[in-house]
Scaffold this active site. Structure first.
Site, mmCIF file in Angstrom:
data_model
loop_
_atom_site.group_PDB
_atom_site.id
_atom_site.type_symbol
_atom_site.label_atom_id
_atom_site.label_comp_id
_atom_site.label_asym_id
_atom_site.label_seq_id
_atom_site.Cartn_x
_atom_site.Cartn_y
_atom_site.Cartn_z
ATOM 1 C CE1 TYR A 50 -3.051 -3.051 0.419
ATOM 2 C CE2 TYR A 50 -3.190 -2.557 2.881
ATOM 3 C CZ TYR A 50 -3.504 -3.440 1.704
ATOM 4 O OH TYR A 50 -4.281 -4.536 1.712
ATOM 5 C CG HIS A 134 -0.662 -8.817 0.432
ATOM 6 N ND1 HIS A 134 -0.318 -7.685 0.264
ATOM 7 C CD2 HIS A 134 -2.353 -8.771 0.227
ATOM 8 C CE1 HIS A 134 -1.419 -6.861 0.039
ATOM 9 N NE2 HIS A 134 -2.683 -7.461 -0.031
#
Length: 313
Positions: A50, A134
């Site tokens: 992010y 992830h």
């Protein structure tokens, strides 16, 4: 150690304060985290992905003065950040940040440990509570044979509290649940008012195995975020049939005095395997809006009517 039972029904997704799609300044990002904490939110989720580490740095700074045992922090492994030669260009993966770093997929044991160490540095913390593998969609073998054992070892040592995986698909998450001893999964976009594929395929397995579910992407990137259902679906223009279905759901909601985003936030928690809904926000105003939606009651009759009309499973 597992996932704490008191993490709260709603969590703060820190992707947007990593400048997802559009930039926000440090002050706005800090205000969003402060508003979440003041609203009683105690689960904060981030990732190196992010904003090429920006989300982790901002989140850590915003939480620095809060008692460490008062909140649960989740981050992710699988993408290492390394120097880039891109010069003055912008990140090409949806975040409005300079491309001075680039992501390298790495689900190896060493990669997991390095990723976690670097995340702790950006967060300014000495531990995190939840670590998720992830998006290992194309990396199953390395994720299950190296990343998972590395995280299990860290859990056994008490370095992290709980381990799991976070993905936009449910099929591989189900495989993780069947073949490993994970504590938690984060399922994005597949347990929503518009897509219940994970509801049927993954959640019963999690309930059976005692794996807690964090539901993310509950607005399907935007289509369920406003009552007029005018946003995108999974970050692309919504197909006609899905748009029509969302608007049919909205009309049923109206009969019960409920808005579409209110129902979208409430729906995932109806399944016993789901312990929290993680909603992203980029400003204090968005946090306040989501908190108000979450606090508004949803009558049981709404779900009965939606099921009767074949709009939810």
């Amino acid at each position: 150690m597992g996932v704490s039972a008191d993490i709260g029904r709603y969590g703060f997704g820190a992707g947007p304060i990593g400048n997802l799609f559009t930039a926000v300044d440090d002050e706005t990002a800090r205000a969003a985290v402060d508003a979440a904490y003041e609203a009683g939110i105690r689960l904060f989720d981030t990732a190196p992905h992010y904003g090429l580490g920006l989300s982790e740095r901002r989140l850590g700074a915003a939480l620095a003065d809060r008692p460490r045992d008062s909140y649960t922090l989740s981050t992710k492994v699988g993408r290492l950040l390394v120097p880039s030669e891109a010069g003055g260009s912008r990140d090409a993966e949806g975040f409005d940040v300079p491309a001075d770093l680039r992501r390298v997929r790495d689900y190896s044991r060493d990669g997991v440990r390095r990723s976690l160490d670097e995340s702790l540095g950006r967060l300014g913390l000495d531990r995190v509570d939840i670590v998720l593998i992830h998006d290992p969609d194309d990396h199953w073998e390395q994720a299950v044979s190296e990343a998972y054992p590395a995280l299990a070892e860290l859990r056994d040592q008490g370095v992290v509290g709980a381990i799991g995986a976070g993905m936009n698909q449910w099929e591989m998450l189900a495989r993780f649940v069947r073949e490993t001893d994970m504590d938690v999964v984060m399922l994005a976009g597949r347990h929503t008012l518009l897509d219940q594929s994970g509801t049927r395929g993954l959640l019963p397995l999690c309930a059976e195995r005692g794996v807690r579910v964090l539901a993310a992407g509950v607005f399907n990137s935007g289509l369920l975020a406003t009552h007029d259902a005018s946003g995108t679906y999974d970050y692309a223009p919504a197909p006609g049939p899905l748009l029509a279905r969302a608007r049919r759901i909205a009309r049923v909601c109206e009969r019960h005095g409920v808005t579409l985003p209110q129902a979208a936030l409430a729906f995932p928690l109806r399944h016993p395997a789901v312990v929290s809904v993680v909603a992203g926000a980029r400003s204090a105003a968005e946090v306040t809006r989501n908190a108000a939606l979450a606090a508004a009651p949803v009558p049981e009759a709404l779900w009965t009517d939606l099921a009767a009309e074949g709009l939810v499973g």
